[in-house]
Design a protein around this motif. Structure first.
Motif, PDB file in Angstrom:
ATOM      1  N   GLU A  65      24.081  -7.361 -21.534  1.00  0.00           N
ATOM      2  CA  GLU A  65      24.404  -8.784 -21.330  1.00  0.00           C
ATOM      3  C   GLU A  65      23.845  -9.276 -19.997  1.00  0.00           C
ATOM      4  N   LEU A  66      24.104  -8.508 -18.939  1.00  0.00           N
ATOM      5  CA  LEU A  66      23.639  -8.936 -17.601  1.00  0.00           C
ATOM      6  C   LEU A  66      22.111  -8.991 -17.579  1.00  0.00           C
ATOM      7  N   GLY A  67      21.499  -8.076 -18.324  1.00  0.00           N
ATOM      8  CA  GLY A  67      20.025  -8.007 -18.368  1.00  0.00           C
ATOM      9  C   GLY A  67      19.383  -9.207 -19.027  1.00  0.00           C
ATOM     10  N   GLU A  68      20.190 -10.023 -19.710  1.00  0.00           N
ATOM     11  CA  GLU A  68      19.655 -11.243 -20.337  1.00  0.00           C
ATOM     12  C   GLU A  68      19.537 -12.388 -19.319  1.00  0.00           C
ATOM     13  N   ILE A  69      20.262 -12.271 -18.226  1.00  0.00           N
ATOM     14  CA  ILE A  69      20.242 -13.353 -17.206  1.00  0.00           C
ATOM     15  C   ILE A  69      19.005 -13.191 -16.313  1.00  0.00           C
ATOM     16  N   GLY A  70      18.101 -14.144 -16.394  1.00  0.00           N
ATOM     17  CA  GLY A  70      16.859 -14.062 -15.614  1.00  0.00           C
ATOM     18  C   GLY A  70      15.751 -13.346 -16.373  1.00  0.00           C
ATOM     19  N   LYS A  71      15.988 -13.149 -17.705  1.00  0.00           N
ATOM     20  CA  LYS A  71      14.979 -12.427 -18.506  1.00  0.00           C
ATOM     21  C   LYS A  71      13.687 -13.244 -18.604  1.00  0.00           C
ATOM     22  N   GLN A  72      12.524 -12.575 -18.521  1.00  0.00           N
ATOM     23  CA  GLN A  72      11.211 -13.240 -18.530  1.00  0.00           C
ATOM     24  C   GLN A  72      10.479 -12.935 -19.842  1.00  0.00           C
ATOM     25  N   ASP A  73       9.435 -13.683 -20.132  1.00  0.00           N
ATOM     26  CA  ASP A  73       8.631 -13.410 -21.346  1.00  0.00           C
ATOM     27  C   ASP A  73       8.054 -11.990 -21.300  1.00  0.00           C
ATOM     28  N   SER A  74       7.880 -11.486 -20.073  1.00  0.00           N
ATOM     29  CA  SER A  74       7.320 -10.122 -19.933  1.00  0.00           C
ATOM     30  C   SER A  74       8.301  -9.062 -20.419  1.00  0.00           C
ATOM     31  N   GLY A  75       9.588  -9.502 -20.631  1.00  0.00           N
ATOM     32  CA  GLY A  75      10.636  -8.529 -20.976  1.00  0.00           C
ATOM     33  C   GLY A  75      11.346  -8.037 -19.734  1.00  0.00           C
ATOM     34  N   GLY A  76      10.751  -8.379 -18.569  1.00  0.00           N
ATOM     35  CA  GLY A  76      11.396  -7.990 -17.306  1.00  0.00           C
ATOM     36  C   GLY A  76      12.474  -8.990 -16.909  1.00  0.00           C
ATOM     37  N   VAL A  77      13.140  -8.693 -15.801  1.00  0.00           N
ATOM     38  CA  VAL A  77      14.218  -9.556 -15.299  1.00  0.00           C
ATOM     39  C   VAL A  77      13.838 -10.024 -13.897  1.00  0.00           C
ATOM     40  N   THR A  78      13.976 -11.320 -13.643  1.00  0.00           N
ATOM     41  CA  THR A  78      13.741 -11.850 -12.297  1.00  0.00           C
ATOM     42  C   THR A  78      14.976 -12.611 -11.841  1.00  0.00           C
ATOM     43  N   ARG A  79      15.649 -12.050 -10.821  1.00  0.00           N
ATOM     44  CA  ARG A  79      16.848 -12.714 -10.279  1.00  0.00           C
ATOM     45  C   ARG A  79      16.763 -12.615  -8.767  1.00  0.00           C
ATOM     46  N   PHE A  80      16.254 -13.679  -8.126  1.00  0.00           N
ATOM     47  CA  PHE A  80      16.132 -13.667  -6.661  1.00  0.00           C
ATOM     48  C   PHE A  80      17.414 -14.209  -6.041  1.00  0.00           C
ATOM     49  N   THR A 123      19.554 -18.074  -6.026  1.00  0.00           N
ATOM     50  CA  THR A 123      18.956 -18.910  -7.079  1.00  0.00           C
ATOM     51  C   THR A 123      19.992 -19.114  -8.191  1.00  0.00           C
ATOM     52  N   GLU A 124      19.672 -19.986  -9.107  1.00  0.00           N
ATOM     53  CA  GLU A 124      20.573 -20.290 -10.224  1.00  0.00           C
ATOM     54  C   GLU A 124      20.793 -19.042 -11.083  1.00  0.00           C
ATOM     55  N   GLU A 125      19.737 -18.239 -11.287  1.00  0.00           N
ATOM     56  CA  GLU A 125      19.891 -17.010 -12.101  1.00  0.00           C
ATOM     57  C   GLU A 125      20.876 -16.056 -11.419  1.00  0.00           C
ATOM     58  N   GLU A 126      20.732 -15.920 -10.094  1.00  0.00           N
ATOM     59  CA  GLU A 126      21.625 -14.992  -9.402  1.00  0.00           C
ATOM     60  C   GLU A 126      23.056 -15.504  -9.471  1.00  0.00           C
ATOM     61  N   ARG A 127      23.245 -16.827  -9.372  1.00  0.00           N
ATOM     62  CA  ARG A 127      24.584 -17.417  -9.438  1.00  0.00           C
ATOM     63  C   ARG A 127      25.223 -17.108 -10.817  1.00  0.00           C
ATOM     64  N   ARG A 128      24.393 -17.218 -11.863  1.00  0.00           N
ATOM     65  CA  ARG A 128      24.938 -16.933 -13.203  1.00  0.00           C
ATOM     66  C   ARG A 128      25.298 -15.453 -13.320  1.00  0.00           C
ATOM     67  N   ALA A 129      24.450 -14.617 -12.720  1.00  0.00           N
ATOM     68  CA  ALA A 129      24.733 -13.171 -12.789  1.00  0.00           C
ATOM     69  C   ALA A 129      26.003 -12.840 -11.998  1.00  0.00           C
ATOM     70  N   LYS A 130      26.166 -13.470 -10.842  1.00  0.00           N
ATOM     71  CA  LYS A 130      27.376 -13.231 -10.035  1.00  0.00           C
ATOM     72  C   LYS A 130      28.621 -13.679 -10.824  1.00  0.00           C
ATOM     73  N   ASP A 131      28.534 -14.836 -11.446  1.00  0.00           N
ATOM     74  CA  ASP A 131      29.696 -15.344 -12.194  1.00  0.00           C
ATOM     75  C   ASP A 131      30.048 -14.403 -13.353  1.00  0.00           C
ATOM     76  N   ARG A 132      29.001 -13.814 -13.968  1.00  0.00           N
ATOM     77  CA  ARG A 132      29.258 -12.861 -15.066  1.00  0.00           C
ATOM     78  C   ARG A 132      29.941 -11.606 -14.505  1.00  0.00           C
ATOM     79  N   VAL A 133      29.456 -11.124 -13.369  1.00  0.00           N
ATOM     80  CA  VAL A 133      30.054  -9.925 -12.755  1.00  0.00           C
ATOM     81  C   VAL A 133      31.497 -10.217 -12.345  1.00  0.00           C
ATOM     82  N   ILE A 134      31.747 -11.411 -11.824  1.00  0.00           N
ATOM     83  CA  ILE A 134      33.122 -11.806 -11.442  1.00  0.00           C
ATOM     84  C   ILE A 134      34.027 -11.762 -12.677  1.00  0.00           C
ATOM     85  N   SER A 135      33.513 -12.210 -13.823  1.00  0.00           N
ATOM     86  CA  SER A 135      34.350 -12.190 -15.041  1.00  0.00           C
ATOM     87  C   SER A 135      34.656 -10.741 -15.443  1.00  0.00           C
TER      88      SER A 135
END
Ligand code: HGY
Ligand code: MN
Ligand code: MN
Length: 414
Positions: free
Chosen positions: A14-29, A32-44
């Motif tokens: 699930e966490l790996g879907e946040i910031g997922k790129q067309d390359s199949g990789g993950v970019t979460r700097f 940024t908004e992606e990192e904020r979403r990932a933090k909120d998921r981890v908080i949950s």
């Protein structure tokens, strides 16, 4: 198995879907908004595990499980959820989610510990956005300075302080994130190996003996722009020619050291025309060794050669040190606790191995004891969409972390 490996795997995916790129990789700097979403998921997830959750002034997300003795120093664990560009879904994330899984399993089994345990998702371990990493763990160690937040900028020339303000943090308050070492008993982190030693040993888990220290340098070489066609080879001041000779020399020289690694990860030439001799070239160097004296010796020979090769091409040289992190040995006591935990998890004689990769724990080297547990990486690949560890190995790593945390959190301080 004491932990729920299926729940851990689901959260990893699930966490790996946040910031997922067309390359199949993950970019979460960081910040940024992606990192904020990932933090909120981890908080949950932390709340599902029954932890008390807070975010400190550096943006570290901290989930705490109280111990029987409220005044006892805490056992810390965790890792990071930011990534390199097009990175994998295990680097960092596994350490945070496995720690949450371990504490949730303790909660579900009604297991108490003497010491409190805190899971931390550290801000910006990778340094991908600002070229300056381990921001959250430096803040926790009390070594992050205001000037660090102003000096380092991203591709759009936004400083760390600017990005923090834009994300709702107050950079002037970073001092409040520092932990009093008297309040900390130990730090232990689960992480993927990012190398292929465990795969060669056909083992899922290993005990880390020490962490190699990254030195990041940025070189700027300035020569003379010119016409690619009309300028004879012996009348040029070509910074790219100097840089390429220097880089090849660096790779050969690093190869003479048993544990050193040298990487040029970023390079740029300006003005950047096909038919223009570059005026300026900038490149980064990531230099590491588990032995600080060896890294220092290699570094000084690199500077010496660099000055010579730039002089021979009549090119000016400027250097910026982006970060210089000393190698960090792991605590023998924590290594012993991990080895005992491996036996409890049914893993006999796990190998002890050094970490070539840097990790947040190295920021705590002179403040409290640190330890790390490694999980096997397929083909040793990391910092790539191909980064992969199996569900079984991730579960084994989390099981070892569970038993390690129970040991460290239950032993009475001597
Ligand atoms: O660069 C490293 O070693 C880590 O992945 N930040
Ligand atoms: Mn990494
Ligand atoms: Mn990492």
């Amino acid at each position: 198995m004491e932990i729920n490996a299926v729940r851990l795997w689901q959260r990893l995916m699930e966490l790996g879907e946040i910031g997922k790129q067309d390359s199949g990789g993950v970019t979460r700097f960081s910040f940024t908004e992606e990192e904020r979403r990932a933090k909120d998921r981890v908080i949950s997830y932390m709340k599902e595990a029954g932890l008390t959750v807070r975010e400190d002034s550096a943006g570290n997300v901290i989930g705490r499980r109280e111990g029987a003795d409220p005044l006892a120093p805490a056992v810390l664990t965790g890792s990071h959820i930011d990534t390199v560009p097009h990175g994998g879904k295990f680097d960092g994330a596994l350490g945070v989610l496995a720690a949450i899984e371990a504490l949730q399993s303790m909660e579900e089994k009604g297991i108490a510990t003497d010491h409190p345990i805190e899971v931390i998702a550290f801000t910006d371990e990778e340094g991908s956005r600002f070229g300056f990493g381990m921001i959250g763990s430096r803040a926790l160690a009390g070594t992050l300075r205001q000037e660090d937040l102003e000096r380092h900028k991203d591709e759009r020339h936004l400083s760390i302080a600017d990005a923090m303000r834009a994300a709702g943090y107050d950079p002037d308050r970073i001092g409040q994130a520092a932990k009093d070492p008297r309040q900390v008993k130990a730090y232990v982190e689960l992480h993927i190996e990012q190398g292929s030693v465990l795969e060669r040993h056909r083992l899922p888990v290993g005990v880390v003996s020490g962490i190699a220290g990254p030195l990041w340098l940025q070189f700027t070489l300035t020569g003379q722009a010119g016409h690619a066609g009309a300028t004879p080879m012996n009348m040029r001041r070509d910074p790219l020619r100097a840089a390429s000779e220097w880089m090849n020399w660096i790779y050969r020289e690093a190869g003479k050291y048993p544990n050193a690694v040298a990487t040029v990860g970023k390079i740029g030439a300006a003005p950047g025309g096909v038919n223009v001799i570059p005026e300026q070239v900038e490149f980064t160097l990531d230099l590491r060794d588990i032995d600080e004296a060896a890294r220092n010796a290699l570094e000084s020979s690199i500077w010496e050669y660099g000055n010579r090769v730039c002089a021979s091409h009549q090119v000016e040289l400027a250097v910026r040190t982006l970060q210089r992190v000393a190698p960090a040995p792991c605590s023998p006591e924590i290594m012993a606790a991990i080895e005992a935990a491996c036996r409890k998890a049914g893993i006999e004689q796990p190998p002890a191995l050094p970490s070539g990769a840097g990790h947040d724990g190295m920021q705590f080297r002179s403040r409290w004891p640190i330890g790390m547990i490694f999980v096997r990486s397929r083909e040793g690949i990391s910092h790539s969409p191909k980064e992969w560890s199996s569900q079984e190995d991730c579960g084994a790593g989390a099981e070892v972390l569970y038993h390690t945390l129970l040991q460290l959190a239950n032993e009475r301080k001597k």
